[in-house]
Each structure stands twice: as C-alpha cells, then as structure tokens.
Enzyme design. Structure first.
Site, short mmCIF file in Angstrom:
data_model
loop_
_atom_site.label_atom_id
_atom_site.label_comp_id
_atom_site.label_asym_id
_atom_site.label_seq_id
_atom_site.Cartn_x
_atom_site.Cartn_y
_atom_site.Cartn_z
N ASP A 9 -6.26 79.22 -11.58
CA ASP A 9 -7.62 79.67 -11.35
C ASP A 9 -7.65 81.19 -11.55
O ASP A 9 -6.60 81.85 -11.49
CB ASP A 9 -8.02 79.30 -9.91
CG ASP A 9 -9.37 79.88 -9.51
OD1 ASP A 9 -10.34 79.67 -10.25
OD2 ASP A 9 -9.42 80.54 -8.45
N ASP A 11 -10.54 83.80 -10.32
CA ASP A 11 -11.08 84.65 -9.26
C ASP A 11 -10.32 84.48 -7.94
O ASP A 11 -10.17 83.35 -7.44
CB ASP A 11 -12.56 84.34 -9.03
CG ASP A 11 -13.40 84.67 -10.25
OD1 ASP A 11 -12.92 85.40 -11.13
OD2 ASP A 11 -14.55 84.18 -10.32
#
Length: 253
Positions: A9, A11
C-alpha cells in the site's frame, strides 16, 4: 520456478501521509483547484493523521473532486503535471524504513508492486522512483486523449484491491501463498488476507486488533510520540485549518 511478489500500500505505509493531498497541493499551485477545495482536502489529511484511519466519506469526496478536476483535460499534459508534482512534493516523503523492507524483497528477486487507491499515474511514478516492478492505482477513463470524468473500473480500494492483486498474480504467475502484502489500513484486509505473508504497517486500530488475533507481524514506522501525541498534533492542525478556512471564506465573500 514461480516468482514471489510483495504488494505495498502507499499512503501511511510506503509514504508518510497521503499522496492525494500532495498531488492536490501541486495542482493548487498550478491553478487546477480552488483554495476552498485544497483546504477541505487538508482537513481530511489532518483527520487521517490524527486518527490513523481512512474514512469512506473522505475517500469518496476526494474521488469525486479529482474526477471533476481532470474532466476534459489532456492525458499527456496531465501526466507531465503529475511527474513535476511527484518530484516536488512526493518523492521526498517516502518512509526510509518501509522502503528498506521493499528493497529486501527486491534483493531476493521478488517482484514488488505499489497498490494504491491514488491515481495510477502516481502509482507508476512511485514504482519507477523506487525501482519497483510496477504500480497499480485507480484508472480514470480516457477517450480521444482526454479524461472523461469517470473511472474505468472503480476506485482501487478495499475488496477491489484484492481483485486487482489476484488478477496480477494470475497474469505474472505469482504464487499468492508465498506472496507478501503490507498496509496500514483495515480497508486493505481483503488484500492482506489474500497472501500467505501479510504484515500490518503503522496499523489503524481495527487492523491492529486483527493482526494481534491472527498473529500477523506488525511494523511501526511512525514519528515518535505515540497515539496521544498524534491525536494532539492532528487536532492542533485541524483547528488551524478550520481558522484558515473561515478566513478564506470571509475573503471570498
């Protein structure tokens, strides 16, 4: 031999903060978005940093704002803006510890992918900058070289991420039972649960509980200070932004 892969991922996992806020900041500087829109986005960022959790309403609002912003714009020109904004506002925000984990996978000849709800343009720039295999992100529909203002396959978020990762594994022959995935958000539980080696990074409260119950590894790369300190900083930032928003509203009236 089937190649192993690692899915990261973006963020609050590879990146400190949110990439969409930094993209919005750069677009604001280039006159793409209004001050009001940018302040609203900054308030979302403050809430995210204070709670450590994504909010579905914020995600939907950011998606709708972004689509309206790029509707009708030239794809090549917008890509050039994204590249410049990446260099100015995103490239310096990667978490060194998380990048080091990704590099360990690369050193073992694992394929490494960024998988994010942010635009695919940003995902691919991140992957190129970090020397990863590639990037998956939300794809805006295009027609005749311009954005239509719609998404091609929906937001790459939640269960949709897991679907995309499964398709990617099928295409490239990755064995998901041997694969790794890293995320901070409980929204990514479908992707994390898909692989044989999930890891929670800077986890939100729900993901932390899930990781504890299922004995998943947890990595903490946050700034020092702990939860209470983060909440206090977030509230302080949020208050300042609300005051700034009121000042802007008074100026515009």
């Amino acid at each position: 031999m089937t190649r192993t892969a690692a899915f990261f991922d973006l963020d609050n996992t590879l990146l400190r903060g949110t990439s969409m806020i930094q993209l919005g900041r750069g677009l604001f500087e280039r006159g793409f978005v209004s001050g009001r829109t940018m302040l609203r986005a900054a308030l979302m960022e403050a809430r995210f940093r204070a709670t450590g959790s994504e909010h579905l309403d914020d995600t939907s609002d950011a998606r709708d704002t972004a689509l309206e912003m790029i509707k009708g714009r030239d794809v090549v020109e917008f890509g050039q803006h994204c590249a410049a904004i990446f260099d100015a506002h995103i490239a310096g925000r990667f978490c060194a510890e998380a990048v080091a984990v990704a590099q360990e996978h690369l050193d073992l000849n694992h394929a490494v992918w960024v998988v994010t709800a942010s635009p695919v343009e940003i995902a691919e720039l991140c992957a190129q900058h970090l020397g990863f295999t590639g990037g998956l992100g939300t794809v805006a529909e295009r027609a005749d070289g311009r954005y239509t203002g719609r998404l091609r396959d929906g937001l790459l978020h939640g269960a949709t991420k897991a679907v995309a990762v499964r398709k990617l594994a099928e295409t490239h022959g990755y064995d998901l039972a041997r694969a790794h995935a890293y995320s901070d958000s409980s929204n990514d539980l479908p992707m994390l649960s898909l692989v044989g080696h999930p890891t929670a990074v800077n986890p939100d409260p729900h993901l932390r509980r899930h990781a504890d119950i299922h004995d998943w590894p947890t990595l903490e790369f946050r700034d020092p200070g702990g939860v209470r300190s983060r909440v206090a900083r977030g509230l302080k930032v949020g208050t300042s932004l609300r005051l700034a928003a009121r000042a802007l509203a008074r100026r515009d009236n």
